[in-house]
Design a protein around this motif. Structure first.
Motif, short mmCIF file in Angstrom:
data_model
loop_
_atom_site.label_atom_id
_atom_site.label_comp_id
_atom_site.label_asym_id
_atom_site.label_seq_id
_atom_site.Cartn_x
_atom_site.Cartn_y
_atom_site.Cartn_z
N LYS A 230 8.54 -0.66 -17.36
CA LYS A 230 7.80 -1.29 -18.45
C LYS A 230 6.67 -2.16 -17.90
O LYS A 230 5.53 -2.10 -18.40
CB LYS A 230 8.78 -2.16 -19.24
N MET A 231 6.97 -2.94 -16.87
CA MET A 231 5.93 -3.79 -16.28
C MET A 231 4.82 -2.93 -15.69
O MET A 231 3.64 -3.25 -15.79
CB MET A 231 6.51 -4.66 -15.16
N GLU A 232 5.23 -1.81 -15.09
CA GLU A 232 4.26 -0.93 -14.46
C GLU A 232 3.33 -0.33 -15.53
O GLU A 232 2.12 -0.29 -15.34
CB GLU A 232 5.02 0.18 -13.73
N LYS B 170 -3.45 -2.23 -18.63
CA LYS B 170 -4.45 -3.26 -18.36
C LYS B 170 -5.61 -2.68 -17.56
O LYS B 170 -6.77 -2.97 -17.83
CB LYS B 170 -3.80 -4.39 -17.56
N ARG B 171 -5.28 -1.86 -16.57
CA ARG B 171 -6.34 -1.25 -15.76
C ARG B 171 -7.14 -0.27 -16.61
O ARG B 171 -8.36 -0.19 -16.50
CB ARG B 171 -5.70 -0.54 -14.56
N ASP C 269 0.81 -2.83 -16.66
CA ASP C 269 -0.28 -2.99 -15.71
C ASP C 269 -1.24 -1.80 -15.76
O ASP C 269 -2.45 -1.96 -15.61
CB ASP C 269 0.29 -3.14 -14.29
N SER D 64 -7.81 -0.50 -19.62
CA SER D 64 -8.73 -1.20 -20.53
C SER D 64 -10.04 -1.53 -19.83
O SER D 64 -11.05 -1.81 -20.47
CB SER D 64 -8.07 -2.48 -21.05
N GLN D 65 -10.03 -1.51 -18.47
CA GLN D 65 -11.24 -1.82 -17.72
C GLN D 65 -12.04 -0.58 -17.37
O GLN D 65 -13.25 -0.64 -17.26
CB GLN D 65 -10.87 -2.55 -16.42
N LEU E 40 1.78 3.33 -11.01
CA LEU E 40 0.58 2.82 -10.35
C LEU E 40 0.28 3.55 -9.06
O LEU E 40 -0.79 3.39 -8.49
CB LEU E 40 0.74 1.33 -10.08
N ARG E 41 1.25 4.34 -8.55
CA ARG E 41 0.97 5.06 -7.31
C ARG E 41 0.37 6.43 -7.56
O ARG E 41 0.28 7.22 -6.63
CB ARG E 41 2.22 5.29 -6.48
N TYR F 1 -5.31 4.26 -9.98
CA TYR F 1 -5.40 2.89 -10.50
C TYR F 1 -5.98 1.92 -9.49
O TYR F 1 -5.82 0.72 -9.62
CB TYR F 1 -4.02 2.43 -10.98
N ASP F 2 -6.67 2.46 -8.49
CA ASP F 2 -7.32 1.62 -7.50
C ASP F 2 -8.45 0.83 -8.17
O ASP F 2 -9.34 1.42 -8.79
CB ASP F 2 -7.89 2.54 -6.41
N PRO F 3 -8.45 -0.50 -8.10
CA PRO F 3 -9.50 -1.26 -8.79
C PRO F 3 -10.88 -1.14 -8.15
O PRO F 3 -11.84 -1.64 -8.71
CB PRO F 3 -8.99 -2.69 -8.75
N THR F 4 -10.99 -0.46 -7.00
CA THR F 4 -12.34 -0.27 -6.44
C THR F 4 -13.01 0.97 -7.01
O THR F 4 -14.20 1.18 -6.76
CB THR F 4 -12.27 -0.14 -4.91
N ILE F 5 -12.29 1.76 -7.77
CA ILE F 5 -12.91 2.93 -8.40
C ILE F 5 -13.76 2.46 -9.56
O ILE F 5 -13.28 1.79 -10.47
CB ILE F 5 -11.85 3.94 -8.85
#
Lengths: 357, 303
Positions: free
Chosen positions: B80-82, B88-89, B85, B91-92, B132-133, B154-158
């Motif tokens: 659920k937490m995953e 959340k990603r 997250d 949404s960006q 997330l993996r 889900y890498d935030p540098t993408i």
């Protein structure tokens, strides 16, 4: 007078013999004796042949007790101004019992990926405090010359269970302090002024983001393993005339004077299922709603769902510098849902970009 | 676990029926992919289409929302937490729908690159991992040199994931492109996105690649690949004999194996109920922002 005394002494000494001295080469002391507060928990489940009415009644009693327990107010909530003794670097605080619930990756602010382990603090309550004067630990054969620091013993339970599933003795341990029995019970040695009253709930906010903790848990049970898995030996070649010794240790000792196997030689045997402590694990993120701690790395012993015990770290460079929540974090209503370390990138933050320098 | 009984006038072979039923039962991405060819054939004679739960269709579009089915690693709270997250990603950044075989362009922030960004275009040869993996591998041939880049979804540098050509291939994994002739995975870096009209199903590209002569990186002849045309001409008699010996025809009847590889339908619908609203909202808001898709005919059948 003196001569008669001398004669007496001589006769006594003459009777003494030194040829029948009994020596015991090996004395085996008990390896493990359970601590005196521990009582057997497992019960043989039997069919009680109860009528439906009786079963319903028992269920009702259980529910009543559960409701009563959940309605308990933390003793820290009402009497605030009792914090007389402040935290100092030599204080030992209580720890937490947590459950390892998995791993997943997170990213730092500079775009580096790292793995985190999630630890859930489930329903932790203080059961009992035993002051240092009353606490008598197991006797050990070692002679202790140095006077030890006097520490009290605080029992913490986690995960309330149905009282009918455990033994009467184990229930009695909790009944005597007015709590429902817990699935897991752990002892924490604490400084006397860090003691907590019975029934105090402990939350994940007991630790702060950025703190380092020591985590003690049982490693994964791997059973009887050979030297390649257990000690990382290289084994022997797969071919070139090697027969039947591909995964064997090879030589285990020299000849001549040392014609025996030295103690401590690495050999096959049982691997895992031992208590191990991982020291200095950083806390990166805390969820106050579900009481989850995100810790750096995946080296926490045990499989997913295993219990582990968290303590303030003893490593000198990672020890607490600033006073933590002492004796623990009081239950507060309006906490933020999440705490984060500055280094980690939140998933709802915009994409990481690098500036031209 | 629903067992759909089909009313058919034409007799279908018992075995085929059984496979179809089991595929319906497991309701996860794995068996569906395995039997995709049979299903297409069966639907042609005009049978009544199955009443699918529309929520369960999300398992093809967002496969990484389903957790790893290994019971040793499952925990409902962690999952659920995953998922929270992941949303959340999402949404960006818009993570579009793409499949193995689609041609994707990824722009990533790179501290060592000139201009601090790096763009790579390639064919997606594999998608794996859950949560997330989740990751995917892009392959392209640049200056006669095969290049593969593995990206974390889900890498935030993408910065941007752009689907240049949305299509599927005949196989689940396209690692055999490493041993194929280079023209099958050569794509221009300045390729224009081909936009499909609204509501069209994802096209299946039936191209069959030609493999280079041996040595190969894997024993492709044993993997029952559909997207390779010339595998037989590189085989010796010895290889054919061994292929027969190594065959495991019973595995498709191994119900427990299928079950262990998949997430049960009840669990799936729970997951999709949780994330459906947010995903739908994001989709709608992105659709408003982006321009409408227009039809463009695929230029070449080759690759």
């Amino acid at each position: 007078m003196t001569t008669s005394n001398m004669k007496l002494l001589c006769t006594v000494l003459g009777k003494m013999r030194i040829d029948n001295i009994i020596t015991r080469s090996h004395f085996s002391h008990p390896r493990f004796r359970p601590p005196y507060w521990y009582l057997p928990k497992e019960r043989v489940m039997s069919d009680e042949l109860l009528t439906q009415e009786n079963k319903d009644f028992l269920e009702e009693v259980k529910q009543d007790k559960l409701i009563h327990q959940s309605a308990l107010v933390s003793p820290l909530a009402n009497n605030e101004p009792q914090e007389l003794v402040q935290w100092n670097p030599f204080t030992r605080r209580v720890g937490l019992i947590a459950r390892k619930i998995g791993n997943y990756p997170m990213w730092s602010k500079d775009g580096k990926k790292f793995q985190t382990t999630l630890l859930q603090v489930v329903d932790n309550h203080v059961i009992k405090y035993i002051p240092p004067e009353e606490f008598k630990p197991m006797k050990s054969s070692k002679v202790v010359w140095k006077e030890k620091r006097k520490l009290g013993c605080l029992l913490i339970g986690s995960e309330t269970i149905d009282p009918s599933t455990v033994t009467k003795e184990y229930c009695g341990l909790f009944n005597s302090v007015g709590m429902l029995p817990k699935k897991h019970l752990c002892r924490f040695m604490i400084s006397p002024h860090a003691a907590l009253p019975t029934g105090t709930p402990l939350f994940a906010t007991h630790f702060r983001v950025g703190d380092h903790v020591d985590i003690r848990a049982k490693t994964m049970d791997r059973g009887f393993q050979g030297v390649m898995k257990r000690w990382g030996f290289k084994g022997m070649p797969a071919s070139h005339g090697v027969t039947k010794t591909h995964r064997r240790p090879g030589n285990i000792g020299a000849g001549g004077e040392k014609a025996r196997v030295w103690p401590g030689t690495k050999m096959p045997g049982h691997m895992g299922n031992r208590w191990r402590t991982l020291r200095g694990v950083k806390i990166l993120r805390i969820n106050t709603k579900h009481n989850i701690l995100w810790t750096l790395g995946v080296a926490i012993p045990g499989e997913t769902g295993a219990m582990c015990y968290l303590f303030d770290t003893v490593l000198p460079l990672k020890k607490l510098n600033t006073p933590p929540p002492f004796p623990t974090h009081p239950p507060v209503e309006d906490l933020p849902i999440e705490y984060h370390d500055e280094s980690i990138h939140l998933f709802d933050e915009p994409t990481i970009t690098f500036e031209e320098s | 676990m629903s067992i759909v009984i089909r009313k058919s006038t034409i007799d279908i072979l018992c075995a085929a029926k059984w496979i179809a039923r089991r595929d319906c039962r497991a309701l996860s991405s794995v068996p569906e992919k395995v039997d995709i060819g049979e299903e297409v054939k069966e639907k042609v004679p005009g049978h009544k289409p199955r009443a699918h739960n529309p929520l369960l269709e999300y398992r093809h579009v967002y496969p990484e929302f389903l957790p790893d089915p290994n019971p040793k690693w499952r925990n409902s709270l962690r999952e659920k937490m995953e998922r929270a997250d992941m949303l959340k990603r999402r949404s960006q950044i818009d993570i579009p729908e793409f499949y193995v075989g689609s041609i994707v362009a990824v722009t990533i922030s790179d501290p060592h690159a000139q201009g601090k960004t790096n763009r790579f275009v390639g064919i997606c040869i594999d998608r794996k991992g859950s949560g997330l993996r989740a990751e995917f591998i892009l392959r392209n041939v640049i200056d006669h040199q095969g290049v593969e880049v593995r990206y974390e979804l889900y890498d935030p540098t993408i910065q941007l994931i752009q689907v240049l050509r949305l299509e599927k291939r005949l196989d689940d994994k396209l690692y055999y492109l490493r041993d194929a002739l280079p023209e099958y995975c050569t794509f221009p870096l300045d390729m224009d996105p081909e936009i499909l009209p609204e509501g069209t199903p994802v096209p299946l590209n039936p191209v069959q690649v030609k493999l280079k002569p041996r040595p190969w990186l894997e024993r492709w002849e044993r993997q029952e690949l559909k997207g390779v045309s010339n595998i037989e001409e590189h085989l010796k008699e010895k290889d054919r004999v061994r292929r027969e010996l190594r065959k495991t025809p019973w595995e498709k009847y191994d119900l427990m194996k299928q079950y262990r590889k998949t997430i049960p339908a009840e669990d799936q619908s729970e997951i999709w109920n949780e994330v459906y609203n947010q995903l739908q909202q994001m989709r709608v808001s992105r659709k408003k922002m982006s321009r409408k898709r227009t039809f463009a005919t695929p230029k070449t059948q080759l690759a």
